[in-house]
Design a protein around this motif. Structure first.
Motif, PDB file in Angstrom:
ATOM      1  N   ALA A   6     132.007  70.840  10.168  1.00 20.27           N
ATOM      2  CA  ALA A   6     133.241  70.218  10.646  1.00 20.27           C
ATOM      3  C   ALA A   6     134.337  70.588   9.654  1.00 20.27           C
ATOM      4  CB  ALA A   6     133.062  68.707  10.757  1.00 20.27           C
ATOM      5  N   TYR A   7     134.843  71.768   9.823  1.00 20.45           N
ATOM      6  CA  TYR A   7     135.785  72.335   8.868  1.00 20.45           C
ATOM      7  C   TYR A   7     137.180  71.736   9.010  1.00 20.45           C
ATOM      8  CZ  TYR A   7     136.773  76.076   5.523  1.00 20.45           C
ATOM      9  OH  TYR A   7     137.082  76.786   4.395  1.00 20.45           O
ATOM     10  N   SER A   8     137.626  71.559  10.218  1.00 22.43           N
ATOM     11  CA  SER A   8     138.980  71.048  10.445  1.00 22.43           C
ATOM     12  C   SER A   8     138.998  69.520  10.503  1.00 22.43           C
ATOM     13  CB  SER A   8     139.529  71.600  11.766  1.00 22.43           C
ATOM     14  OG  SER A   8     138.857  70.990  12.854  1.00 22.43           O
ATOM     15  N   PRO A   9     140.155  68.923  10.248  1.00 22.83           N
ATOM     16  CA  PRO A   9     140.257  67.469  10.401  1.00 22.83           C
ATOM     17  C   PRO A   9     139.895  67.025  11.824  1.00 22.83           C
ATOM     18  CG  PRO A   9     142.194  68.315   9.256  1.00 22.83           C
ATOM     19  CD  PRO A   9     141.413  69.504   9.739  1.00 22.83           C
ATOM     20  N   GLU A  10     140.288  67.819  12.829  1.00 26.68           N
ATOM     21  CA  GLU A  10     139.985  67.462  14.219  1.00 26.68           C
ATOM     22  C   GLU A  10     138.482  67.407  14.452  1.00 26.68           C
ATOM     23  OE1 GLU A  10     142.131  69.930  13.294  1.00 26.68           O
ATOM     24  OE2 GLU A  10     143.958  68.783  13.678  1.00 26.68           O
ATOM     25  N   ALA A  11     137.736  68.370  13.908  1.00 28.61           N
ATOM     26  CA  ALA A  11     136.282  68.375  14.068  1.00 28.61           C
ATOM     27  C   ALA A  11     135.657  67.177  13.356  1.00 28.61           C
ATOM     28  CB  ALA A  11     135.692  69.679  13.541  1.00 28.61           C
ATOM     29  N   LEU A  25     132.176  63.934  14.149  1.00 24.43           N
ATOM     30  CA  LEU A  25     131.525  63.016  13.213  1.00 24.43           C
ATOM     31  C   LEU A  25     132.107  61.608  13.218  1.00 24.43           C
ATOM     32  CD1 LEU A  25     131.144  65.531  10.259  1.00 24.43           C
ATOM     33  CD2 LEU A  25     129.352  64.752  11.833  1.00 24.43           C
ATOM     34  N   GLY A  26     133.173  61.394  13.957  1.00 28.05           N
ATOM     35  CA  GLY A  26     133.742  60.053  14.061  1.00 28.05           C
ATOM     36  C   GLY A  26     134.513  59.589  12.838  1.00 28.05           C
ATOM     37  N   VAL A  27     134.980  60.518  12.012  1.00 22.48           N
ATOM     38  CA  VAL A  27     135.786  60.143  10.855  1.00 22.48           C
ATOM     39  C   VAL A  27     137.151  59.696  11.389  1.00 22.48           C
ATOM     40  CG1 VAL A  27     136.843  60.933   8.704  1.00 22.48           C
ATOM     41  CG2 VAL A  27     134.587  61.806   9.381  1.00 22.48           C
ATOM     42  N   SER A  28     137.594  58.535  10.975  1.00 24.43           N
ATOM     43  CA  SER A  28     138.849  58.013  11.525  1.00 24.43           C
ATOM     44  C   SER A  28     140.064  58.703  10.899  1.00 24.43           C
ATOM     45  CB  SER A  28     138.948  56.500  11.309  1.00 24.43           C
ATOM     46  OG  SER A  28     139.300  56.202   9.982  1.00 24.43           O
ATOM     47  N   ALA A  29     141.084  58.853  11.714  1.00 21.65           N
ATOM     48  CA  ALA A  29     142.341  59.432  11.246  1.00 21.65           C
ATOM     49  C   ALA A  29     142.938  58.575  10.129  1.00 21.65           C
ATOM     50  CB  ALA A  29     143.325  59.573  12.405  1.00 21.65           C
ATOM     51  N   ALA A  30     142.791  57.270  10.248  1.00 16.67           N
ATOM     52  CA  ALA A  30     143.329  56.361   9.234  1.00 16.67           C
ATOM     53  C   ALA A  30     142.639  56.569   7.887  1.00 16.67           C
ATOM     54  CB  ALA A  30     143.175  54.912   9.684  1.00 16.67           C
ATOM     55  N   LEU A  31     141.345  56.816   7.914  1.00 13.54           N
ATOM     56  CA  LEU A  31     140.598  57.059   6.675  1.00 13.54           C
ATOM     57  C   LEU A  31     141.081  58.358   6.014  1.00 13.54           C
ATOM     58  CD1 LEU A  31     138.051  55.942   5.038  1.00 13.54           C
ATOM     59  CD2 LEU A  31     136.872  57.858   6.113  1.00 13.54           C
ATOM     60  N   ILE A  32     141.247  59.392   6.825  1.00 17.95           N
ATOM     61  CA  ILE A  32     141.754  60.669   6.301  1.00 17.95           C
ATOM     62  C   ILE A  32     143.159  60.490   5.735  1.00 17.95           C
ATOM     63  CG2 ILE A  32     142.470  63.008   6.927  1.00 17.95           C
ATOM     64  CD1 ILE A  32     140.112  63.005   8.961  1.00 17.95           C
TER      65      ILE A  32
END
Length: 183
Positions: free
Chosen positions: A49-54, A59-66
């Motif tokens: 999952a190289y990109s933030p979108e991936a 993987l369900g990583v939240s935009a807020a966490l990023i």
């Protein structure tokens, strides 16, 4: 036997199944396990999952966490590890995100790598021991990616030992200071 093969055999002897969620290493962690003859059953799955979108979509990583912690952070690597463990039957998950060269928009130094390990012990599938680290490796892009993937694997026996010695409750490792690997 080299350290990567030792880790592969360690996983194999204990019947552990590994899932990886990789960003900067782009599949090298999983590839190292696949390179060891007879260890194919140890590798459950690998997600690059190289990109933030991936990271968000797969993987369900939240935009807020990023947004809060940045792409190169232990928080993001931990969310990636949780994400890959949720979509696999693995009992060990390893995740990595980092910067291999110049150009990080947030100014993160080259070679910075953030890792997370989740370990589920037999009979305690609902409980995952959580460990994170940040390290800084030296060298060119290829050197950094190779060193990071080897480091991710070599730490599995260490954290498995910690998980088994503290099986009363999950724990999180202290954040290690950014350090330089020996090249």
């Amino acid at each position: 036997m080299d350290p990567i093969e030792q880790t592969a055999r360690f996983l194999q002897r204990r019947g552990l199944r590994l899932a990886t969620a990789e960003s900067c290493t782009a599949g090298l962690i999983a590839s190292h396990i696949a390179d060891v003859p007879g260890c194919g059953s140890t590798l459950q799955c690998a997600v690059v999952a190289y990109s933030p979108e991936a990271k968000k979509q797969i993987l369900g990583v939240s935009a807020a966490l990023i947004e809060r912690h940045g792409l190169t952070s232990e928080a993001v690597s931990l969310a990636m590890a949780h994400g890959v463990m949720a979509i696999s039957q693995a009992n060990v998950a390893v995740a990595n995100t980092g910067v291999a060269d110049d150009g990080a928009p947030d100014g993160t130094p080259p070679g910075t790598q953030c890792f997370a390990w989740l370990i589920r012990l037999p009979g305690r599938a609902a409980l995952a021991h959580t460990f994170t680290e940040t390290r800084r490796f030296c060298g060119n892009r290829t050197d950094i990616r190779q060193a990071a993937s080897a480091w991710a694997l070599q730490r599995i026996p260490h954290y498995y030992a910690l998980a088994t010695s503290t099986s009363q409750s999950p724990m999180r490792s202290p954040t290690l200071p950014i350090s330089r690997s020996r090249q």
